[in-house]
Design a protein around this motif. Sequence first.
Motif, short mmCIF file in Angstrom:
data_model
loop_
_atom_site.label_atom_id
_atom_site.label_comp_id
_atom_site.label_asym_id
_atom_site.label_seq_id
_atom_site.Cartn_x
_atom_site.Cartn_y
_atom_site.Cartn_z
N TYR A 25 -3.93 2.68 -15.95
CA TYR A 25 -5.13 2.32 -15.30
C TYR A 25 -5.59 3.12 -14.14
O TYR A 25 -4.71 3.22 -13.42
N TYR A 82 -12.81 3.71 -6.35
CA TYR A 82 -13.42 2.93 -5.53
C TYR A 82 -14.39 3.78 -4.50
O TYR A 82 -14.08 4.88 -4.18
N PRO A 96 -13.48 -1.17 0.63
CA PRO A 96 -13.50 -0.34 -0.92
C PRO A 96 -14.05 -1.45 -1.84
O PRO A 96 -13.77 -2.58 -2.28
N LEU A 115 -14.80 -1.78 -6.37
CA LEU A 115 -14.40 -0.82 -7.61
C LEU A 115 -15.97 -0.25 -7.91
O LEU A 115 -16.98 -0.87 -8.39
N ARG A 173 -9.06 3.89 -18.71
CA ARG A 173 -7.61 3.79 -19.61
C ARG A 173 -7.53 5.22 -20.07
O ARG A 173 -8.40 5.70 -20.68
N PHE A 197 -12.06 6.63 -3.30
CA PHE A 197 -10.74 6.65 -3.64
C PHE A 197 -10.30 6.58 -5.16
O PHE A 197 -11.02 5.79 -5.68
N ARG A 234 -2.21 2.76 -11.46
CA ARG A 234 -1.49 1.64 -11.91
C ARG A 234 -0.78 1.71 -13.19
O ARG A 234 -1.29 2.03 -14.19
N THR A 263 4.86 -2.31 -11.96
CA THR A 263 4.54 -2.34 -10.49
C THR A 263 3.97 -3.38 -10.04
O THR A 263 3.13 -3.58 -9.26
N LEU A 264 3.97 -4.44 -11.03
CA LEU A 264 3.41 -5.85 -10.74
C LEU A 264 1.92 -5.69 -10.00
O LEU A 264 1.41 -6.25 -9.14
N GLY A 265 1.29 -4.72 -10.67
CA GLY A 265 -0.30 -4.79 -10.73
C GLY A 265 -0.70 -4.04 -9.23
O GLY A 265 -1.80 -3.79 -8.92
N ARG A 266 0.21 -3.34 -8.58
CA ARG A 266 -0.15 -2.74 -7.44
C ARG A 266 -0.73 -1.33 -7.52
O ARG A 266 -0.30 -0.72 -8.74
N LEU A 267 -1.67 -1.02 -7.04
CA LEU A 267 -2.48 0.12 -7.13
C LEU A 267 -1.83 1.44 -6.30
O LEU A 267 -1.59 0.84 -4.90
N PHE A 321 -2.88 4.66 -4.37
CA PHE A 321 -4.44 5.32 -3.82
C PHE A 321 -4.33 6.82 -3.33
O PHE A 321 -3.24 7.17 -2.83
N GLY A 322 -5.11 7.63 -3.89
CA GLY A 322 -5.19 8.74 -3.06
C GLY A 322 -5.83 8.61 -1.78
O GLY A 322 -6.19 7.62 -1.30
N TYR A 355 -2.61 -8.77 -1.85
CA TYR A 355 -2.32 -7.29 -1.22
C TYR A 355 -2.68 -7.38 0.37
O TYR A 355 -3.72 -7.52 0.56
N TYR A 404 -3.29 -3.81 2.61
CA TYR A 404 -3.22 -2.32 2.93
C TYR A 404 -3.79 -2.20 4.59
O TYR A 404 -4.32 -3.10 5.04
N SER A 459 -2.42 -8.29 -13.46
CA SER A 459 -1.91 -6.91 -13.29
C SER A 459 -2.59 -5.88 -14.07
O SER A 459 -2.38 -4.51 -14.10
N TYR A 472 -8.89 -4.32 -8.13
CA TYR A 472 -8.77 -5.15 -6.87
C TYR A 472 -10.27 -5.67 -6.44
O TYR A 472 -11.26 -4.92 -6.59
#
Lengths: 113, 112
Positions: free
Chosen positions: A32, A36, A44, A46, A51, A89, A93, A97-101, A103-104, B33, B35, B97, B101
Motif C-alpha cells: 500500500y 500525503y 498531513p 491523504l 496498490r 510525503f 506499508r 507492520t500492524l498498519g504502520r506507515l 514515510f519518506g 500513532y 509521530y 491495517s 491515516y
Amino acid sequence: QQQVKQSPQSLIVQKGGIPIINCAYENTAFDYFPWYQQFPGKGPALLIAIRPDVSEKKEGRFTISFNKSAKQFSLHIMDSQPGDSATYFCAARGGSTLGRLYFGRGTQLTVWP
Amino acid sequence: DAGITQSPRHKVTETGTPVTLRCHQTENHRYMYWYRQDPGHGLRLIHYSYGVKDTDKGEVSDGYSVSRSKTEDFLLTLESATSSQTSVYFCAISESSNYGYTFGSGTRLTVV
C-alpha cells in the motif's frame, strides 16, 4: 535504515508545469503506497494511494505511477497551481507492520504564478 | 481534522519536566500513532497502538512513553523533556491495517 527514500527534497516549478516526485523502497512485502499533502501549520492529509496490482492511478490532476519491478513509485501533478505549493510525503506499508506507515522525508513543492 | 483532536496545540516547557500530549478520536478506530516531524527528517514514528492497552515502539521511542486505556484516547508522555524533543508532534488514526491515516493538527512543543 530508511525504508522509503524520497527525492527531490525541494522542487520549484512554474504554474502549469508538471512536478514529479519520486520514491523508492526495498521491502517487497509493502502493498500500500499513499501520498500525503501537508500545508504549513496543518497535519498531513491523504492525497492519493495505490496498490501494486496497478501501474497507474489518477485522481483529478494527481497521478501515481508505480513500477513494481523497480520498486519505485512517483507522484505527478498535472497543470500545477500555486495552491499546490505544499510538502508532499510518500509512504509505504505492508507485511507484519500492524498498519504502520513508513514515510519518506518529504518534498517541499513551490509553484510560482 | 474531523474526528481527531490533539491537545494542547502549543506548549513551552522547561528541560527536565514531564509533559503529556493527548490525542482524542471520535471515530472508534483501532489503530493510533504518534509521530514527530522535524526538518530534514520527515515523519518519524514514536509509538503506536493497535488496541486498548496494546502498544509498541516505533523508531524514535527513547525518552517517550504512551498509554491507551480507552479506544478514544492515546497519550504521549515525555518523561523528562530535553531540548532535542522540541518538535511538532502528530497523532494519526487508522480504521484498519489496510487503510491510510487521518492526522490531527499537531502539537508544537518547545523545550527550553
